[in-house]
Structures are given as C-alpha cells and as structure tokens.
Design an enzyme around this catalytic site. Sequence first.
Site, PDB file in Angstrom:
ATOM      1  N   ASP A 170      82.368  40.716 100.528  1.00  0.00           N
ATOM      2  CA  ASP A 170      83.180  40.064  99.496  1.00  0.00           C
ATOM      3  C   ASP A 170      83.616  41.086  98.463  1.00  0.00           C
ATOM      4  O   ASP A 170      83.168  42.234  98.443  1.00  0.00           O
ATOM      5  CB  ASP A 170      82.465  38.860  98.877  1.00  0.00           C
ATOM      6  CG  ASP A 170      81.232  39.239  98.074  1.00  0.00           C
ATOM      7  OD1 ASP A 170      81.023  40.439  97.814  1.00  0.00           O
ATOM      8  OD2 ASP A 170      80.473  38.320  97.710  1.00  0.00           O
ATOM      9  N   ILE A 171      84.561  40.660  97.612  1.00  0.00           N
ATOM     10  CA  ILE A 171      85.172  41.552  96.624  1.00  0.00           C
ATOM     11  C   ILE A 171      84.285  41.581  95.386  1.00  0.00           C
ATOM     12  O   ILE A 171      83.930  40.539  94.824  1.00  0.00           O
ATOM     13  CB  ILE A 171      86.586  41.069  96.264  1.00  0.00           C
ATOM     14  CG1 ILE A 171      87.454  41.003  97.530  1.00  0.00           C
ATOM     15  CG2 ILE A 171      87.228  41.985  95.216  1.00  0.00           C
ATOM     16  CD1 ILE A 171      88.782  40.288  97.348  1.00  0.00           C
ATOM     17  N   GLU A 180      86.575  34.734  97.995  1.00  0.00           N
ATOM     18  CA  GLU A 180      86.779  36.177  98.177  1.00  0.00           C
ATOM     19  C   GLU A 180      85.845  36.743  99.239  1.00  0.00           C
ATOM     20  O   GLU A 180      85.645  37.961  99.306  1.00  0.00           O
ATOM     21  CB  GLU A 180      86.572  36.907  96.841  1.00  0.00           C
ATOM     22  CG  GLU A 180      85.134  37.027  96.366  1.00  0.00           C
ATOM     23  CD  GLU A 180      84.614  35.806  95.625  1.00  0.00           C
ATOM     24  OE1 GLU A 180      83.609  35.945  94.920  1.00  0.00           O
ATOM     25  OE2 GLU A 180      85.216  34.720  95.753  1.00  0.00           O
TER      26      GLU A 180
END
Length: 321
Positions: free
Chosen positions: A193-194, A236
């Site tokens: 994920d970001i 995300e």
Amino acid sequence: MPAQFDINELHWLLDIVQSIDVGVVVLDRDYRVEVWNSFMENHSGLDAAAASHRSIFELFREIDESWFRQKVETAVMLGTRAFTIWEQRPNLVRFKSYQPITGLADEMYQNVTILPLRSTSGDTDHVCLIIYDVTGVAVNKRQLESANAQLQELAQRDGLTGLLNRRYWEQCLEHEFARHLRYDIATSLVIFDIDHFKAVNDTYGHQTGDEVIREVARVTRELARETDFAGRYGGEEFVVLLPDTGIEGAAQFAERLRQAVARIRVDYQGELLSFTISLGVACIDSGMTEHGALVEHADRALYQSKEEGRNRTTIYSTERS
C-alpha cells in the site's frame, strides 16, 4: 395447351431465380457453371455468358477445392442437402460487402446450401448452390459478442486503476491455489500500500490522491508479466499474484516495484509530489490448506514493513509471525 403451360411455368421460375436476392449457381458433375443468376453477376462482375461452362474453381480460386468436393460429393451420395454457415467458414466465395453497416465488414459473410438435383431419369447430374448474404446478421452477432466481452472485462476491472477488482482477483487466487495443490507449482503474492496516503488526501485533495493511485497502478501494470494477476485490493492497497514464481523472484519483483514507485512524480499546482510504498511478500507453502492463508502471510509481512519504517519490502517468515 399443357405444354405451353409448362413453358410459361419455366419462364416464371427463371424470373424468380433472376430476381431473388440470393446467389444461385447450378453446376454439372464436373463443377462447371450452367446457371448463374443476377446476384452472382452483380457481385462477381461476371455476366452469365462469361461464367457459363467454366469451372467454379477457376472462377473462385479461393475455394478450398478438396473440402468443397468432399462436401458436394457427400451431399450427392446421400441425396440430401448440405450446408455451410458463416460461423464455421465466413464465406464460400469472396464478394465485397456493400451493406450499409458502417464499414464493419469488407467481405460478405455467407451461408450456403448445397442441393443435389435429380434429372427425370433419377440420376443426380447437377448440383445447385444457394448463397445467402448474411453479413448483417454476422456483424450484429460479432458486435454483440464484442460488447459482451467488454462488459465482462469491465466487470473484472477496477474503474479507477484498470487493475483487476478485488472480487475477480480473489477468484484468480483461488484458481492458482488449486493449481498449486494439483501440480505443486510455486506461487507467490506481493501485497502493498501507499505510505501515508491519508496525508496525501488531506493535504492535496482526493483528486490528487486518485492520481497517485492511478500512477502506482500504471507502474504496477508495466512491471507485471502477462501471466501475473495485479489487482486493487481496496483503497490504496494493491496485490500482485505471481504464478510460477518462488519467494526470491517475488522479492526481486517487489523491490523493482518499490524503486519504480519512488521515482514517480505527480504534479500538484506546479509542485512535484513523490511518495513510497511498503510491501509484504509471501509464498504458498506446504502447510496451507486454503488460499486465504497466503493473503494473511503477505499481509503480516506488509505490517512488518510498516512497523520497521515503511518504504521497504519484507518477506514473510514464520519466525517473525
């Protein structure tokens, strides 16, 4: 008087043959043309006199002679009609299509009936070919199939990123897990994920956040192989399933992805934004009995990456779990 009636009836039949909007060709047993109606004249560019007594194979060299002879001879032997349809063979002879269907077909699609003709003695000495122009039907069906395929593709894709959506991606995971159980094929999973994505949304707005997600998805697609399954797992968070890939290969892929994302720049009102991702990597092991365990292991490795400072790749290990 009855003889005169028969002659008139023959003229009527000839008029019908000439006026109907199908191709009518009568061949003798040497495959030479004896009847050639106006449909054939209009679409071939040859009038009846030019086609008369010439071999059908000479007039239309595109015909597969061995296939066509077998088709005709079988019909003659059995004394029954034979058919070809456009789904199996688009056409018997190549005619240009002039139907007003927005240029979606350059050549005419055809269905063909092969009809053995008996003489008064009972011998089958001629064969009639009836050629139907089914271009409109064929194009409509092809368009419908294409539309259905596009709808199917849309149903499998995430609207924002173009990656596989979670539902379809999980189906792919189930399939690959079953393949592993059957063939003992190495399969790995990268989940990521970001980093600090909420701060991106809060600071720069959701439109910029969406652009960041799209850019991460773009890089993921570029690095993934055609055989890999890249998906948006939610928000995300992303997943890449790597069939036929052991843990080392998956870790190398994850590192290439992490470095590629770090090089991304998103323009926000003249300011170039950069960001990073954290990744977890796991491989199917012999102790797993269902596909969800692979996601759980990769997710634990991702959590470890976050705990250790983010912007890093962690390989799942039973010692850490």
